[in-house]
Scaffold this active site. Structure first.
Site, PDB file in Angstrom:
ATOM      1  N   PHE A  29     -15.650   3.330   7.386  1.00  0.00           N
ATOM      2  CA  PHE A  29     -14.036   3.763   7.044  1.00  0.00           C
ATOM      3  C   PHE A  29     -14.162   3.564   5.660  1.00  0.00           C
ATOM      4  O   PHE A  29     -12.777   3.815   5.053  1.00  0.00           O
ATOM      5  CB  PHE A  29     -13.171   2.834   7.928  1.00  0.00           C
ATOM      6  CG  PHE A  29     -13.326   1.293   7.456  1.00  0.00           C
ATOM      7  CD1 PHE A  29     -12.806   0.663   6.508  1.00  0.00           C
ATOM      8  CD2 PHE A  29     -13.952   0.395   8.262  1.00  0.00           C
ATOM      9  CE1 PHE A  29     -12.900  -0.684   5.951  1.00  0.00           C
ATOM     10  CE2 PHE A  29     -14.078  -0.987   7.870  1.00  0.00           C
ATOM     11  CZ  PHE A  29     -13.833  -1.421   6.974  1.00  0.00           C
ATOM     12  N   GLU A  67      -9.888 -10.527  -7.621  1.00  0.00           N
ATOM     13  CA  GLU A  67      -8.971  -9.319  -7.335  1.00  0.00           C
ATOM     14  C   GLU A  67      -7.715  -9.411  -8.425  1.00  0.00           C
ATOM     15  O   GLU A  67      -7.251  -8.230  -8.929  1.00  0.00           O
ATOM     16  CB  GLU A  67      -8.309  -9.269  -6.110  1.00  0.00           C
ATOM     17  CG  GLU A  67      -9.334  -8.989  -4.826  1.00  0.00           C
ATOM     18  CD  GLU A  67      -8.845  -9.420  -3.637  1.00  0.00           C
ATOM     19  OE1 GLU A  67      -7.594  -9.516  -3.421  1.00  0.00           O
ATOM     20  OE2 GLU A  67      -9.845  -9.011  -2.649  1.00  0.00           O
ATOM     21  N   TYR A  86     -12.612  -2.640  -3.133  1.00  0.00           N
ATOM     22  CA  TYR A  86     -12.943  -2.717  -1.801  1.00  0.00           C
ATOM     23  C   TYR A  86     -14.486  -2.490  -1.765  1.00  0.00           C
ATOM     24  O   TYR A  86     -14.946  -2.279  -0.757  1.00  0.00           O
ATOM     25  CB  TYR A  86     -12.302  -1.268  -1.060  1.00  0.00           C
ATOM     26  CG  TYR A  86     -10.985  -1.825  -0.571  1.00  0.00           C
ATOM     27  CD1 TYR A  86     -10.598  -2.897   0.036  1.00  0.00           C
ATOM     28  CD2 TYR A  86     -10.063  -0.846  -0.781  1.00  0.00           C
ATOM     29  CE1 TYR A  86      -9.219  -2.976   0.673  1.00  0.00           C
ATOM     30  CE2 TYR A  86      -8.761  -0.821  -0.519  1.00  0.00           C
ATOM     31  CZ  TYR A  86      -8.301  -2.073   0.246  1.00  0.00           C
ATOM     32  OH  TYR A  86      -7.004  -2.311   0.733  1.00  0.00           O
ATOM     33  N   ARG A 139       2.345  -6.692   9.501  1.00  0.00           N
ATOM     34  CA  ARG A 139       1.979  -5.372  10.232  1.00  0.00           C
ATOM     35  C   ARG A 139       2.323  -5.450  11.645  1.00  0.00           C
ATOM     36  O   ARG A 139       2.318  -4.205  12.031  1.00  0.00           O
ATOM     37  CB  ARG A 139       0.160  -5.852  10.109  1.00  0.00           C
ATOM     38  CG  ARG A 139      -0.393  -5.388   8.851  1.00  0.00           C
ATOM     39  CD  ARG A 139      -1.909  -5.838   8.611  1.00  0.00           C
ATOM     40  NE  ARG A 139      -2.345  -5.582   7.269  1.00  0.00           N
ATOM     41  CZ  ARG A 139      -3.537  -6.154   6.841  1.00  0.00           C
ATOM     42  NH1 ARG A 139      -4.199  -6.994   7.586  1.00  0.00           N
ATOM     43  NH2 ARG A 139      -3.853  -5.730   5.726  1.00  0.00           N
ATOM     44  N   ARG A 180      -1.736 -14.273   4.283  1.00  0.00           N
ATOM     45  CA  ARG A 180      -2.255 -13.804   5.077  1.00  0.00           C
ATOM     46  C   ARG A 180      -1.884 -14.148   6.484  1.00  0.00           C
ATOM     47  O   ARG A 180      -1.858 -13.153   7.289  1.00  0.00           O
ATOM     48  CB  ARG A 180      -3.812 -14.376   5.167  1.00  0.00           C
ATOM     49  CG  ARG A 180      -4.873 -14.029   4.150  1.00  0.00           C
ATOM     50  CD  ARG A 180      -5.365 -12.574   4.092  1.00  0.00           C
ATOM     51  NE  ARG A 180      -6.422 -12.335   5.074  1.00  0.00           N
ATOM     52  CZ  ARG A 180      -7.212 -11.133   5.151  1.00  0.00           C
ATOM     53  NH1 ARG A 180      -7.103 -10.571   4.252  1.00  0.00           N
ATOM     54  NH2 ARG A 180      -7.859 -11.244   6.127  1.00  0.00           N
ATOM     55  N   HIS A 216      -2.100  -5.255   1.718  1.00  0.00           N
ATOM     56  CA  HIS A 216      -3.260  -6.180   1.111  1.00  0.00           C
ATOM     57  C   HIS A 216      -3.002  -7.597   0.867  1.00  0.00           C
ATOM     58  O   HIS A 216      -2.164  -7.610   0.041  1.00  0.00           O
ATOM     59  CB  HIS A 216      -4.041  -5.304   0.202  1.00  0.00           C
ATOM     60  CG  HIS A 216      -5.345  -6.276  -0.253  1.00  0.00           C
ATOM     61  ND1 HIS A 216      -6.591  -6.340   0.476  1.00  0.00           N
ATOM     62  CD2 HIS A 216      -5.395  -7.133  -1.360  1.00  0.00           C
ATOM     63  CE1 HIS A 216      -7.477  -7.125  -0.308  1.00  0.00           C
ATOM     64  NE2 HIS A 216      -6.535  -7.629  -1.381  1.00  0.00           N
ATOM     65  N   ASN A 228      -2.217   0.191   7.435  1.00  0.00           N
ATOM     66  CA  ASN A 228      -1.532  -1.313   7.622  1.00  0.00           C
ATOM     67  C   ASN A 228      -0.939  -1.920   6.564  1.00  0.00           C
ATOM     68  O   ASN A 228      -0.663  -3.092   6.777  1.00  0.00           O
ATOM     69  CB  ASN A 228      -2.716  -2.089   8.168  1.00  0.00           C
ATOM     70  CG  ASN A 228      -3.691  -2.214   6.989  1.00  0.00           C
ATOM     71  OD1 ASN A 228      -3.583  -1.789   5.970  1.00  0.00           O
ATOM     72  ND2 ASN A 228      -4.847  -3.057   7.622  1.00  0.00           N
ATOM     73  N   THR A 268      -5.657  -7.458  10.980  1.00  0.00           N
ATOM     74  CA  THR A 268      -6.008  -6.046  10.187  1.00  0.00           C
ATOM     75  C   THR A 268      -5.466  -4.940  10.715  1.00  0.00           C
ATOM     76  O   THR A 268      -4.774  -3.984  10.420  1.00  0.00           O
ATOM     77  CB  THR A 268      -7.263  -6.069   9.968  1.00  0.00           C
ATOM     78  OG1 THR A 268      -7.971  -7.466   9.184  1.00  0.00           O
ATOM     79  CG2 THR A 268      -7.731  -4.746   9.370  1.00  0.00           C
ATOM     80  N   LYS A 295       0.625  -1.303   0.011  1.00  0.00           N
ATOM     81  CA  LYS A 295      -0.110  -0.153   0.121  1.00  0.00           C
ATOM     82  C   LYS A 295       0.824   1.482   0.113  1.00  0.00           C
ATOM     83  O   LYS A 295       2.077   1.185   0.326  1.00  0.00           O
ATOM     84  CB  LYS A 295      -0.944  -0.110   1.176  1.00  0.00           C
ATOM     85  CG  LYS A 295      -2.010  -1.040   1.143  1.00  0.00           C
ATOM     86  CD  LYS A 295      -2.844  -1.138   2.129  1.00  0.00           C
ATOM     87  CE  LYS A 295      -3.956  -2.184   2.347  1.00  0.00           C
ATOM     88  NZ  LYS A 295      -4.755  -2.117   3.507  1.00  0.00           N
TER      89      LYS A 295
END
Ligand code: IDP
Ligand code: MG
Length: 152
Positions: A59, A128, A51, A104, A87, A117, A114, A93, A11
């Site tokens: 948010f 995706e 998203y 993270r 993951r 993704h 964070n 998260t 990100k």
């Protein structure tokens, strides 16, 4: 054991902080293979599609603003159980709750920043991946080392 592909987005906060190499290294060292990679600046339309599941949440607007604020790096990783493996390396998260040793957990302090993704299921991964890469951009190739990672 199933070979899967999954989408990772490094990100804007991680790009700005110079963590692209560190983050890619963690997945490479785990044994995952890069099959597609590019840098892009997401526009609002792509952000809202990516998203879409979060539309209507408190948010959502903040999330779209953040993910479109600066360039990011999109990567497709392939490997054994890649969806869950990615993951687990990413962590919870909210970085405040993420276990040390995860990306993270090691680098973040705020849920809105964070760093990364990762697709949360094989089905979502394939949707995706399609959003970011046309099928011809996923490169199929062999690595000699794979027999030392997942066996022959
Ligand atoms: P994930 O990235 O771990 O899959 P999701 O629940 O899918 O987490 O949320 C998507 C993204 O939305 C998160 O990575 C985070 O950047 C952002 N987000 C989630 N919850 C909050 C929140 O409560 N406040 C601000 N941003 C949030
Ligand atoms: Mg998610």
């Amino acid at each position: 054991m199933k070979i899967q592909q999954t989408l990772v987005l490094i990100k804007p906060d991680a790009v700005q902080r110079g963590l692209v190499g560190e983050i890619i290294s963690r997945f490479e060292r785990k044994g995952l293979k890069v099959v597609a990679l590019k840098m892009l600046h997401m526009d609002e339309a792509l952000a809202k599609r990516h998203y879409a599941i979060h539309e209507g949440k408190s948010f959502f607007a903040q999330l779209v603003a953040f993910i479109t604020s600066s360039p990011l790096v999109a990567i497709v990783f392939e490997g054994a159980e890649a969806v869950e493996v990615v993951r687990r390396l990413i962590g919870e998260t909210n970085p405040l709750q993420a276990t040390p040793g995860t990306i993270r957990g090691d680098f973040g302090l705020d849920v809105g920043h964070n760093l990364i993704h990762g697709s949360d299921s094989e089905e979502n991964a394939s949707g995706e991946i399609e959003l970011f890469f046309s099928p011809g951009k996923l490169l199929g190739y062999q690595r000699e080392v794979d027999k030392w990672i997942t066996g022959p």
